[in-house]
Design a protein around this motif. Sequence first.
Motif, short mmCIF file in Angstrom:
data_model
loop_
_atom_site.label_atom_id
_atom_site.label_comp_id
_atom_site.label_asym_id
_atom_site.label_seq_id
_atom_site.Cartn_x
_atom_site.Cartn_y
_atom_site.Cartn_z
N SER A 284 -9.75 -4.32 25.85
CA SER A 284 -9.60 -2.93 25.41
C SER A 284 -8.20 -2.75 24.83
O SER A 284 -7.21 -3.04 25.50
N MET A 285 -8.14 -2.27 23.59
CA MET A 285 -6.85 -2.05 22.93
C MET A 285 -6.70 -0.57 22.58
O MET A 285 -7.59 0.03 21.99
N ASP A 286 -5.55 0.00 22.98
CA ASP A 286 -5.24 1.39 22.65
C ASP A 286 -4.82 1.44 21.18
O ASP A 286 -3.79 0.88 20.80
N ILE A 287 -5.63 2.10 20.36
CA ILE A 287 -5.33 2.18 18.92
C ILE A 287 -4.96 3.60 18.51
O ILE A 287 -5.08 3.96 17.33
N THR A 288 -4.51 4.40 19.48
CA THR A 288 -4.14 5.79 19.18
C THR A 288 -3.05 5.85 18.12
O THR A 288 -3.16 6.62 17.15
N GLN A 289 -2.01 5.05 18.29
CA GLN A 289 -0.92 5.06 17.32
C GLN A 289 -1.39 4.60 15.95
O GLN A 289 -0.96 5.12 14.92
N ARG A 290 -2.30 3.62 15.95
CA ARG A 290 -2.84 3.14 14.68
C ARG A 290 -3.61 4.26 13.97
O ARG A 290 -3.45 4.46 12.76
N ARG A 291 -4.45 4.97 14.75
CA ARG A 291 -5.22 6.05 14.15
C ARG A 291 -4.30 7.16 13.63
O ARG A 291 -4.52 7.74 12.58
N ARG A 292 -3.25 7.48 14.40
CA ARG A 292 -2.30 8.49 13.95
C ARG A 292 -1.59 8.02 12.68
O ARG A 292 -1.38 8.81 11.74
N ALA A 293 -1.22 6.75 12.66
CA ALA A 293 -0.55 6.21 11.48
C ALA A 293 -1.49 6.25 10.27
O ALA A 293 -1.07 6.56 9.15
N GLU A 294 -2.77 5.92 10.51
CA GLU A 294 -3.74 5.97 9.42
C GLU A 294 -3.91 7.40 8.91
O GLU A 294 -4.01 7.63 7.69
N ALA A 295 -3.96 8.38 9.85
CA ALA A 295 -4.08 9.78 9.43
C ALA A 295 -2.86 10.22 8.65
O ALA A 295 -2.97 10.90 7.61
N ASP A 296 -1.67 9.83 9.15
CA ASP A 296 -0.44 10.17 8.43
C ASP A 296 -0.43 9.51 7.05
O ASP A 296 0.02 10.11 6.06
N ARG A 298 -3.06 8.71 5.28
CA ARG A 298 -4.00 9.43 4.41
C ARG A 298 -3.37 10.72 3.87
O ARG A 298 -3.53 11.03 2.68
N ARG A 299 -2.70 11.44 4.77
CA ARG A 299 -2.04 12.67 4.31
C ARG A 299 -0.98 12.37 3.26
O ARG A 299 -0.84 13.10 2.27
N LEU A 300 -0.22 11.28 3.50
CA LEU A 300 0.81 10.90 2.55
C LEU A 300 0.19 10.50 1.21
O LEU A 300 0.69 10.89 0.15
N GLN A 301 -0.92 9.76 1.27
CA GLN A 301 -1.59 9.37 0.03
C GLN A 301 -2.11 10.58 -0.72
O GLN A 301 -2.01 10.65 -1.96
N GLU A 302 -2.68 11.52 0.03
CA GLU A 302 -3.18 12.74 -0.61
C GLU A 302 -2.04 13.51 -1.26
O GLU A 302 -2.20 14.06 -2.37
N GLU A 303 -0.89 13.56 -0.58
CA GLU A 303 0.27 14.25 -1.14
C GLU A 303 0.78 13.53 -2.39
O GLU A 303 1.13 14.17 -3.40
N ILE A 304 0.78 12.19 -2.33
CA ILE A 304 1.22 11.42 -3.49
C ILE A 304 0.27 11.64 -4.67
O ILE A 304 0.71 11.82 -5.82
#
Length: 430
Positions: A284-296, A298-304
Motif C-alpha cells: 500500500s502506497m500513500d499517493i496523496t501528495q502525488r494526487r495533489r501535485a497532479e491537481a496542482d 493540472r491547474r497550472l497547465q490550465e492557467e498556462i
Amino acid sequence: MFTEEPSYDVLKTENAFLRARVQELERALEACVPRESAEEQHHVPYRKIFDALPVSLGVYRRDGLSVAMNTTSLELIGGIGDEIIGKFNILEDPSSISAGFVENFQRAAALGKNVTMPPCAYETAGSTLATIDERTVWTETTYVPIKGDAGIEFLVECNIDVTERQKTQKALEEKHALLQALIDNAPMSIFANNLEDRTILVNQRCADAMRLPPEAILGKTPRDLLPEDRAEEYLREDRQVLEKGSGIEWESERVRDGKPYHILMTKFPLRETNGKVYGVCGISMDITQRRRAEADNRRLQEEIIRMQEESLRALSTPLIPIAEGVVVMPLIGSVNGTRAQQVMEALLEGVSRHRASIAILDVTGVTFVDRQVADALIRAAQAVSLLGSNVVLTGVRPEMARTLVEIGADLHGIVVHSTLQSAIQYALMY
C-alpha cells in the motif's frame, strides 16, 4: 554249542536306540560348550571401523580421562594420539570448561542419555592469507553415555562438522536481514497473510500506520486488527487474488484522522517453489501528495493554456496605438469565426481604452475570407462606430471586395483606403 544269531528286526531296533542316544549326547555337549557370538564368528574389526568413520569420535572415562580417539578426531585437532590419550582430562581443561563442553559432558553422564550442544566455532591453523570465515570450523558436539555393569562407565564425544551448514545459515540470516531492512525502509506499507488469514509479514511503516508494534500484528487476522467493514473488505480482496491467481491493483480514497488521503494498493499471491500458493502479499502506497501535485499541475497547465490563449489572441489581433486617438489593427493569415469574434472584442476594448477617434483595420495580410467572416468584420467595424469612432478599412483584395458585394455588406460609415500608408495619412489629417 552254537549261539543263535539275533534276527534282523532286533538289530534294527538296537541301531535306532543307539542313534537316539548319540543325538542326546550331542545336544548335551552343545549345551556345555559356549557358542561364539556372531561378531566373533565374522571377526568384526571394531578398531578399524572406529578409525575409518568420517565423524570425529573421542571416548572418555566417566572421570573425564581420554581413553580413545579415532583418526578423524586426531586430524581435526592436529594432534597425536600418544600426546592425548591417557593424558588429557576434559573435566580439568579450562577451555573445555569455559566453552561449555564439561557442563554438557556431566549432564549426559547424570541423565544417562545423549546431550547435543549448539554448534561451536574454533579457528584452525592455516594460511594467513585465508579469511576468518575460511579458517573457522564449526562443529556440533554430542555426548553419548555408555553403560556398563557399574552404570555409566564411558562417554563418547561425537563431533560433526557443520561448517557448511553454518555458512548457509549465516547467508540465509544475512539475506533475511537485508530483505527485512529493505521492506522496513521502503516508502510503502508491506504486509502478507497466509491462507488462514493470519499475518506472516509486516514492515515497520505498516505497523506505524496501524499504531501497533510489529509483534502485536504478526499472527493476527484482519478481523483482530481492523474495523469489521474494513476487515471484510480486506478479506474480499484476498479472496479475489486467490481466485484470480494473479495480482490486482487499484486506487482508493480513505479517511485518516478526519482527513482524506489516497492510496495505491497492490495485492498478489505468494507461491512456494513448486508454484503452490501459500498466502497473499499486499503493498500500500500513500499517493496523496502525488494526487495533489497532479491537481496542482493540472491547474497550472490550465492557467498556462489560458495565458497562452490570451497571448495568441493578442498576437492574432494586435492593436497598435500610432498617434493620439489613432489605433491600428493589422490582421495576418486566415480569419475564422472565432478569430473574427476576437477582432471585434479587441477593437472595442482598444478603442475604449485608448479613447481612439479613428481605428484602422488593415486586412492586407488576410489570405482568405468567406461570407461569414466578411460579415463578422463589417459588424465589428459597425460596433466600433457605435463607440463614436471612425473605422478605416485598408488592404481590401479583389476577392474580399467581391465577397462584400455578394453579401450586400453595409459599408456606411466605414472609410476604405487601398493601403495602410494612405489610411494613416488620412487619420493624422482627420
